[in-house]
Design a protein around this motif. Structure first.
Motif, PDB file in Angstrom:
ATOM      1  N   MET A  79      -3.936   8.095   5.709  1.00  0.00           N
ATOM      2  CA  MET A  79      -5.158   7.646   5.022  1.00  0.00           C
ATOM      3  C   MET A  79      -4.873   7.349   3.550  1.00  0.00           C
ATOM      4  O   MET A  79      -5.305   6.315   3.007  1.00  0.00           O
ATOM      5  CB  MET A  79      -6.247   8.719   5.115  1.00  0.00           C
ATOM      6  N   ILE A  80      -4.155   8.259   2.902  1.00  0.00           N
ATOM      7  CA  ILE A  80      -3.840   8.090   1.471  1.00  0.00           C
ATOM      8  C   ILE A  80      -3.034   6.812   1.264  1.00  0.00           C
ATOM      9  O   ILE A  80      -3.346   6.000   0.387  1.00  0.00           O
ATOM     10  CB  ILE A  80      -3.063   9.321   0.952  1.00  0.00           C
ATOM     11  N   LEU A  81      -2.012   6.618   2.090  1.00  0.00           N
ATOM     12  CA  LEU A  81      -1.158   5.436   1.944  1.00  0.00           C
ATOM     13  C   LEU A  81      -1.927   4.156   2.267  1.00  0.00           C
ATOM     14  O   LEU A  81      -1.715   3.122   1.630  1.00  0.00           O
ATOM     15  CB  LEU A  81       0.073   5.556   2.849  1.00  0.00           C
ATOM     16  N   HIS A  82      -2.823   4.230   3.241  1.00  0.00           N
ATOM     17  CA  HIS A  82      -3.659   3.068   3.570  1.00  0.00           C
ATOM     18  C   HIS A  82      -4.524   2.660   2.374  1.00  0.00           C
ATOM     19  O   HIS A  82      -4.598   1.473   2.028  1.00  0.00           O
ATOM     20  CB  HIS A  82      -4.552   3.398   4.773  1.00  0.00           C
ATOM     21  N   VAL A  83      -5.154   3.643   1.748  1.00  0.00           N
ATOM     22  CA  VAL A  83      -6.028   3.365   0.596  1.00  0.00           C
ATOM     23  C   VAL A  83      -5.217   2.792  -0.571  1.00  0.00           C
ATOM     24  O   VAL A  83      -5.620   1.797  -1.199  1.00  0.00           O
ATOM     25  CB  VAL A  83      -6.793   4.642   0.169  1.00  0.00           C
ATOM     26  N   LEU A  84      -4.079   3.404  -0.849  1.00  0.00           N
ATOM     27  CA  LEU A  84      -3.239   2.929  -1.955  1.00  0.00           C
ATOM     28  C   LEU A  84      -2.727   1.516  -1.679  1.00  0.00           C
ATOM     29  O   LEU A  84      -2.724   0.653  -2.565  1.00  0.00           O
ATOM     30  CB  LEU A  84      -2.064   3.888  -2.170  1.00  0.00           C
ATOM     31  N   ASN A  85      -2.322   1.275  -0.442  1.00  0.00           N
ATOM     32  CA  ASN A  85      -1.824  -0.055  -0.056  1.00  0.00           C
ATOM     33  C   ASN A  85      -2.929  -1.104  -0.148  1.00  0.00           C
ATOM     34  O   ASN A  85      -2.700  -2.231  -0.604  1.00  0.00           O
ATOM     35  CB  ASN A  85      -1.266   0.016   1.378  1.00  0.00           C
ATOM     36  N   TYR A  86      -4.136  -0.723   0.260  1.00  0.00           N
ATOM     37  CA  TYR A  86      -5.304  -1.626   0.204  1.00  0.00           C
ATOM     38  C   TYR A  86      -5.542  -2.088  -1.227  1.00  0.00           C
ATOM     39  O   TYR A  86      -5.899  -3.242  -1.471  1.00  0.00           O
ATOM     40  CB  TYR A  86      -6.525  -0.870   0.745  1.00  0.00           C
ATOM     41  N   HIS A  87      -5.327  -1.172  -2.168  1.00  0.00           N
ATOM     42  CA  HIS A  87      -5.569  -1.503  -3.587  1.00  0.00           C
ATOM     43  C   HIS A  87      -4.268  -1.875  -4.326  1.00  0.00           C
ATOM     44  O   HIS A  87      -4.232  -1.879  -5.557  1.00  0.00           O
ATOM     45  CB  HIS A  87      -6.264  -0.327  -4.287  1.00  0.00           C
ATOM     46  N   SER A  88      -3.210  -2.192  -3.545  1.00  0.00           N
ATOM     47  CA  SER A  88      -1.920  -2.652  -4.097  1.00  0.00           C
ATOM     48  C   SER A  88      -1.312  -1.683  -5.102  1.00  0.00           C
ATOM     49  O   SER A  88      -0.735  -2.097  -6.106  1.00  0.00           O
ATOM     50  CB  SER A  88      -2.090  -4.038  -4.751  1.00  0.00           C
ATOM     51  N   VAL A  89      -1.483  -0.375  -4.822  1.00  0.00           N
ATOM     52  CA  VAL A  89      -0.854   0.648  -5.665  1.00  0.00           C
ATOM     53  C   VAL A  89       0.476   1.031  -5.018  1.00  0.00           C
ATOM     54  O   VAL A  89       0.507   1.529  -3.894  1.00  0.00           O
ATOM     55  CB  VAL A  89      -1.752   1.902  -5.805  1.00  0.00           C
ATOM     56  N   GLU A  90       1.580   0.781  -5.689  1.00  0.00           N
ATOM     57  CA  GLU A  90       2.918   1.039  -5.154  1.00  0.00           C
ATOM     58  C   GLU A  90       3.303   2.514  -5.350  1.00  0.00           C
ATOM     59  O   GLU A  90       3.239   3.020  -6.474  1.00  0.00           O
ATOM     60  CB  GLU A  90       3.944   0.154  -5.852  1.00  0.00           C
ATOM     61  N   VAL A  91       3.682   3.180  -4.271  1.00  0.00           N
ATOM     62  CA  VAL A  91       4.167   4.568  -4.361  1.00  0.00           C
ATOM     63  C   VAL A  91       5.370   4.744  -3.433  1.00  0.00           C
ATOM     64  O   VAL A  91       5.542   3.998  -2.470  1.00  0.00           O
ATOM     65  CB  VAL A  91       3.081   5.603  -3.957  1.00  0.00           C
ATOM     66  N   ASP A  92       6.204   5.738  -3.728  1.00  0.00           N
ATOM     67  CA  ASP A  92       7.219   6.169  -2.778  1.00  0.00           C
ATOM     68  C   ASP A  92       6.536   7.066  -1.756  1.00  0.00           C
ATOM     69  O   ASP A  92       5.510   7.690  -2.061  1.00  0.00           O
ATOM     70  CB  ASP A  92       8.324   6.962  -3.487  1.00  0.00           C
ATOM     71  N   TYR A  93       7.098   7.154  -0.543  1.00  0.00           N
ATOM     72  CA  TYR A  93       6.434   7.982   0.470  1.00  0.00           C
ATOM     73  C   TYR A  93       7.382   8.383   1.597  1.00  0.00           C
ATOM     74  O   TYR A  93       8.440   7.775   1.813  1.00  0.00           O
ATOM     75  CB  TYR A  93       5.234   7.246   1.069  1.00  0.00           C
ATOM     76  N   MET A  94       6.949   9.419   2.316  1.00  0.00           N
ATOM     77  CA  MET A  94       7.549   9.822   3.589  1.00  0.00           C
ATOM     78  C   MET A  94       6.407  10.306   4.468  1.00  0.00           C
ATOM     79  O   MET A  94       5.662  11.207   4.094  1.00  0.00           O
ATOM     80  CB  MET A  94       8.570  10.939   3.391  1.00  0.00           C
TER      81      MET A  94
END
Length: 451
Positions: A120-135
């Motif tokens: 959910m967090i990555l979906h929201v960040l991706n929707y708003h074009s916020v780039e983060v590292d993740y696993m």
């Protein structure tokens, strides 16, 4: 830097190998067997070992780091060679920490819900074009890999698993990340082969809570008694933010959430998923996403792979596939489907597949887990019990553990398939819960059955 993977074919390991190659590292690896989709994904990037097996000669002094997977054993020939050469050996989580120690680390923990919340967090960040590292522990729509690493991104979002780090590092993975921001979604006894008592298991979450950096933020589900006790009794100098189930209604099979702008329909459903969403919202807000922005993005979230994943539907029948296998997950998932489809017959099929679920002593934890289903079926393979070297369990023991007289039990894959495909599924919601495949069930055939 040259990095060598011992047991490169694992779900998490091969994703890390690909992520590091994309970051510019030279990658080699070995494994004694590699299954799909890992095999094709490694092959596509030239990372698939030329032969399966362990080859100590692959290790030399010019290897900058060795990453050791859980699939390898403590006496692995490549591991012994790495030790002999004095090479730096990392577990998977140790190396992720090394890659993120200069970033703001966000770690999502809990016995259940962590993959969904991270997704959910990555979906929201991706929707708003916020780039983060993740696993994250599942393949997400719109994301090429389950691991992404850069030099420049400010945040690293990590799914925090409580299972062991490596054959030579028996600490839970989430103890190694030292989060700046963390979340605990729920605590329900699991991994009994590693944590033999409930108290020992709960203790791991206390250690996780106390591993936050000073002044760090802990977001927690206050509706879970164990989580509430762990977090609120912690004396660490951290900030604590509680969440619970948000106000919602269900209308004609759709869940609507209350927002400052009125009711909003969701693609997801179930009390546990609404709690997951509330936790994800707090995390996103601490990462700079406003409430309005969060709701706009989460309305398009369809769920993590294999987590209440809708695999077939027609006018009167819907079929969900879910990874649920532990008692708390089975109960939450079954309740969610019955709440959402109250007017339909709910047929819940559970495969007991993991070490814990096939343990005769642990079985009693399943009492009541399938009670909200109208029809309940349990499938298990006596062969799987044998392979795991567990005490034999009988159908009678299972029926007694679930405390449900009308529980249907199958041990033969063909008999289970015949049962499933002989049912009249009109006005029915089917729930297939397993971390396996019921001894070879073709899920595409289930889809065809409804057409």
């Amino acid at each position: 830097m040259n990095i060598h993977f011992i047991a490169i074919g694992g779900s998490a390991m091969h994703n890390l190998a690909i992520a590091l190659q994309q970051k510019g590292y030279q990658i080699t690896g070995s494994d004694d067997t590699i299954f799909e989709p890992s095999k094709s994904r490694l092959e596509k990037r030239g990372l698939l070992p030329k032969a399966f097996g362990w080859f100590p000669e692959k290790l030399s002094a010019n290897i900058g780091a060795v990453i050791l997977g859980m699939h390898a054993k403590g006496d692995n020939p490549e591991l012994l060679k790495a030790k002999e050469l004095g090479l730096k050996i990392y577990s998977y989580p140790e190396f992720l920490y090394e890659q993120s120690k200069d970033k703001t680390r966000v770690v999502i923990g809990g016995s259940h819900g962590k993959t969904t919340i991270t997704s959910m967090i990555l979906h929201v960040l991706n929707y708003h074009s916020v780039e983060v590292d993740y696993m994250v522990g599942a393949q997400l729509e719109g994301f090429e890999t389950m691991v992404h690493l850069t030099k420049e991104n400010e945040f690293m979002v990590l799914e925090g698993d409580e299972y062991l780090s490596s054959p030579i590092d028996l600490r839970p993975k989430f103890h190694l990340y030292k989060p700046n921001i963390a979340l605990i979604s729920g605590i329900a006894w699991d991994h009994i082969n590693v944590f033999p008592t409930f108290e020992n298991y709960v203790e791991q979450f206390s250690i996780f809570t106390d591993s936050l950096t000073n002044g760090g933020i802990m977001v927690y589900n206050e509706e879970d008694v164990e989580v509430k006790n762990v977090v609120e009794n912690s004396e660490s100098p951290i900030k604590k933010y509680a969440y619970g189930t948000p106000e919602h209604t269900i209308v004609n099979g759709t869940t609507f959430i209350e927002t400052p702008d009125g009711e909003m329909p969701l693609e997801i459903f179930g009390k546990h998923n609404l709690q997951n969403m509330a936790g994800a919202k707090w995390i996103c807000q601490h990462m700079g996403i406003g409430e309005e922005e969060f709701y706009e993005a989460i309305s398009t979230f369809k769920g993590a792979s294999k987590r209440l994943e809708k695999i077939a539907e027609n006018n009167s029948t819907v079929v969900f596939k879910d990874f649920a296998h532990s008692p708390s997950k089975v109960q939450a998932t079954t309740n969610a489907v019955k709440d959402q489809y109250a007017e339909r017959t709910v047929l819940a099929c559970l495969e007991l597949h993991t070490y814990s679920s096939l343990n005769a002593e642990f079985l009693k934890e399943y009492e009541g887990a399938l009670n909200s289903a109208d029809k309940a079926v349990v499938f298990y393979s006596p062969h799987a019990v044998e392979i795991k070297k567990l005490e034999e369990v009988s159908a009678e023991q299972i029926k007694e553990a679930f405390n449900r007289d009308d529980l249907i039990i199958y041990t033969n894959p063909e008999e289970f398939r015949n049962y499933l495909f002989s049912q009249n599924l009109a006005e029915t919601a089917v729930l297939l819960m397993s971390s396996g495949n019921y001894g070879g069930l073709d899920f595409d055939k289930v889809k065809e059955f409804l057409q």
